[in-house]
Design an enzyme around this catalytic site. Structure first.
Site, PDB file in Angstrom:
ATOM      1  N   VAL A 208       6.578   2.118  -1.932  1.00 15.24           N
ATOM      2  CA  VAL A 208       6.203   1.470  -3.188  1.00 15.24           C
ATOM      3  C   VAL A 208       6.513   2.319  -4.423  1.00 15.24           C
ATOM      4  O   VAL A 208       6.356   1.851  -5.545  1.00 15.24           O
ATOM      5  CB  VAL A 208       4.697   1.124  -3.198  1.00 15.24           C
ATOM      6  CG1 VAL A 208       4.360   0.162  -2.076  1.00 15.24           C
ATOM      7  CG2 VAL A 208       3.835   2.383  -3.105  1.00 15.24           C
TER       8      VAL A 208
ATOM      9  N   SER B  91       0.840  -1.192   0.000  1.00 16.80           N
ATOM     10  CA  SER B  91       0.000   0.000   0.000  1.00 16.80           C
ATOM     11  C   SER B  91       0.876   1.243   0.000  1.00 16.80           C
ATOM     12  O   SER B  91       1.836   1.332   0.758  1.00 16.80           O
ATOM     13  CB  SER B  91      -0.899   0.002   1.240  1.00 16.80           C
ATOM     14  OG  SER B  91      -1.490   1.275   1.436  1.00 16.80           O
ATOM     15  N   LYS B  92       0.526   2.205  -0.840  1.00 18.50           N
ATOM     16  CA  LYS B  92       1.317   3.437  -0.887  1.00 18.50           C
ATOM     17  C   LYS B  92       1.148   4.263   0.384  1.00 18.50           C
ATOM     18  O   LYS B  92       1.962   5.149   0.670  1.00 18.50           O
ATOM     19  CB  LYS B  92       0.944   4.269  -2.115  1.00 18.50           C
ATOM     20  CG  LYS B  92      -0.488   4.766  -2.146  1.00 18.50           C
ATOM     21  CD  LYS B  92      -0.740   5.520  -3.454  1.00 18.50           C
ATOM     22  CE  LYS B  92      -2.185   6.012  -3.542  1.00 18.50           C
ATOM     23  NZ  LYS B  92      -2.435   6.708  -4.832  1.00 18.50           N
ATOM     24  N   ARG B  93       0.114   3.974   1.164  1.00 18.80           N
ATOM     25  CA  ARG B  93      -0.075   4.691   2.432  1.00 18.80           C
ATOM     26  C   ARG B  93       0.766   4.095   3.555  1.00 18.80           C
ATOM     27  O   ARG B  93       0.997   4.755   4.561  1.00 18.80           O
ATOM     28  CB  ARG B  93      -1.556   4.663   2.828  1.00 18.80           C
ATOM     29  CG  ARG B  93      -2.453   5.497   1.946  1.00 18.80           C
ATOM     30  CD  ARG B  93      -3.884   5.457   2.421  1.00 18.80           C
ATOM     31  NE  ARG B  93      -4.453   4.120   2.321  1.00 18.80           N
ATOM     32  CZ  ARG B  93      -5.020   3.637   1.210  1.00 18.80           C
ATOM     33  NH1 ARG B  93      -5.070   4.384   0.123  1.00 18.80           N
ATOM     34  NH2 ARG B  93      -5.520   2.408   1.197  1.00 18.80           N
ATOM     35  N   ARG B  94       1.233   2.854   3.360  1.00 18.51           N
ATOM     36  CA  ARG B  94       1.936   2.169   4.439  1.00 18.51           C
ATOM     37  C   ARG B  94       3.347   1.740   4.061  1.00 18.51           C
ATOM     38  O   ARG B  94       4.253   1.728   4.889  1.00 18.51           O
ATOM     39  CB  ARG B  94       1.119   0.941   4.856  1.00 18.51           C
ATOM     40  CG  ARG B  94       1.704   0.119   5.982  1.00 18.51           C
ATOM     41  CD  ARG B  94       0.865  -1.135   6.225  1.00 18.51           C
ATOM     42  NE  ARG B  94       0.731  -1.940   5.016  1.00 18.51           N
ATOM     43  CZ  ARG B  94      -0.433  -2.287   4.466  1.00 18.51           C
ATOM     44  NH1 ARG B  94      -1.564  -1.900   5.015  1.00 18.51           N
ATOM     45  NH2 ARG B  94      -0.473  -3.019   3.364  1.00 18.51           N
TER      46      ARG B  94
END
Length: 468
Positions: A244, A238-241
């Site tokens: 990436v 995930s790009k939020r976590r």
């Protein structure tokens, strides 16, 4: 897939943010398939979501692909989905005229009120109402409730979907704009795409899009839904976590060859017990049918090791060239003649190109960098001052060669009952500022007698001040 059949594949990213490593892998898989067959890779930018799109993200996609090796000569395009709005609208009208689509004015609240279940899908209320287009009326595809839709997938066999469970999905919104499902299918048809290779998260869309292809009179493509990429906790990246963004890895000094090799192994393995594989071999051996459907673990530590291997395989001249962007941003002026001497030493030590600046900074700064942990570790334990004093005496008249400098320090250490590893620690910190770095004696040879002795003297003076 036959390795000799010519195919048309596509990579169709949305320019709504950073370029995800998962997208990069999809692009690579498609590119290799096209190269193998003498086919064509189409780059299509799916930019119809105007509220989220940005030209800078499109430029970022193109730059990222070029960095991986896919410049403009490796694909057809880029095409922009927004340019196909007329084709999308025409397809929607065709589906209405043929009875395969109908207008619906139901809100989600209406459906829940009728079904009594907020989780239940659309109930087909407007299928036979004969509504005309108008404000607040979306266009739905008339899914055949009977029978099944079988998706032929090169990785997953023949998944079967019950048509009754697909519901009548929306293909155009109330404002007339078409949804991803229809736009994607129409674009693939108009561009002659024969194989659709994409992430497994799109598998639930495949039966819907296949029905659209068939309703519009076209034979569906060959599908291949590649496995999801997960982190060390086996969670989808995930790009939020997670980290990436391909741009971030490039900025840290990953080589495109290493990234390309590693991404190709996320779900696929070359022949033999090997992982570092020349690109030409990957192109020759890769088969989409051999891709594993299990989630692929993105191991950043392994990628880093890959990168270190690729850095060490570079000719030293290319290594120097690859380091230049990082040296240009260094907070000191780099003497390239000196760096050329240090480069072969650094090449064996760095795993990322961004590590080059702290690896060689000692040679270009007036004084060595200060690292308090290194100082405490090397200088505040054992006979540090005695070792420095002995080195100072031994180096004053020593032939200035790495082998001689090593021999002399070994002798100094032996006088104090220390092996070379312990004896060289205070000298290393005095001269380079850190306990870890380039091979010490080769570094001293390059630094020169005058600067080496001056730094040893300065370290002794600091020790004296601290203990006095």
């Amino acid at each position: 897939m036959s390795s000799t059949s010519s195919i048309r594949v596509r990579f169709a990213p949305s320019p709504t943010g950073i370029f995800h490593v998962g997208g990069a892998r999809s692009a690579l898989f498609n590119w290799v398939m096209a190269k193998q067959s003498g086919g064509t890779l189409v780059l299509r930018i799916e930019d119809t979501d105007a509220s989220r799109n940005s030209p800078e993200w499109t430029e970022g996609i193109i730059r990222a692909l070029a960095w991986l090796g896919m410049d403009g000569g490796e694909y057809e395009g880029p095409y922009f989905q927004s340019a196909n709005a007329d084709k999308h609208a025409a397809a929607a009208r065709t589906l209405v005229d043929s009875g395969r689509a109908y207008y619906c004015d139901c809100t989600r609240e209406d459906v829940v009120a009728r079904t009594g279940d907020q989780h239940k899908g659309y109930d087909g209320f407007c299928r036979d109402r004969g509504l005309d287009p108008g404000p607040g009326r979306a266009l739905r595809f008339r899914t055949p409730y009977e029978g099944q839709t079988t998706v032929v997938d090169l990785l997953r066999g023949k998944p079967v979907f019950e048509n009754a469970l697909l519901e009548d999905f929306v293909i155009a919104r109330a404002d007339g704009s078409v949804t991803f499902l229809l736009a994607n299918a129409v674009d693939d048809m108009s561009q002659g795409i024969t194989h659709v290779v994409r992430g497994e998260e799109h598998l639930p869309n495949a039966p819907k899009q296949q029905l659209l292809w068939e309703a519009l009179g076209s034979e569906p493509p060959v599908w291949a839904h590649i496995p999801v990429i997960v982190n060390e906790k086996r969670q989808k990246l995930s790009k939020r976590r997670d980290k990436v963004a391909l741009e971030d890895y490039r900025a840290e000094g990953y080589l495109p060859e290493a990234m390309r090799n590693y991404l190709m192994l996320l779900g696929w393995s070359p022949s033999g017990d090997r992982e570092i594989v020349p690109w030409e071999v990957i192109v020759e051996e890769f088969r989409i049918e051999d891709v594993n459907t299990s989630p692929a673990f993105f191991d950043e530590k392994k990628l880093r090791a890959f990168n270190g291997d690729y850095i060490r395989m570079l000719p030293v001249e290319k290594f120097i060239s690859a380091c230049l962007p990082f040296l240009e941003d260094a907070p000191f002026e780099v003497d390239m003649a000196v760096f050329a001497q240090l480069a072969p030493l650094a090449q064996t030590r760095v795993a990322l190109l961004s590590e080059i600046v702290p690896m060689v900074d000692f040679a270009f700064l007036d004084e060595p960098p200060e690292d308090e942990r290194s100082w405490a570790k090397a200088m505040l334990k054992g006979p540090a001052d005695e070792i420095l004093a002995g080195a100072e005496d031994a180096y004053r008249d020593a032939p200035w060669r790495a082998d001689e400098l090593k021999t002399r320090l070994e002798q100094v250490g032996a006088e104090h009952g220390l092996k070379l590893g312990k004896a060289q620690a205070p000298v290393r910190v005095a001269v380079t500022g850190r306990t870890v770095g380039l091979p010490l004696f080769e570094s001293l040879e390059i630094l020169g007698r005058e600067r080496t002795l001056a730094r040893i003297a300065a370290a002794r003076a600091r020790l004296a001040s601290a203990t006095g």
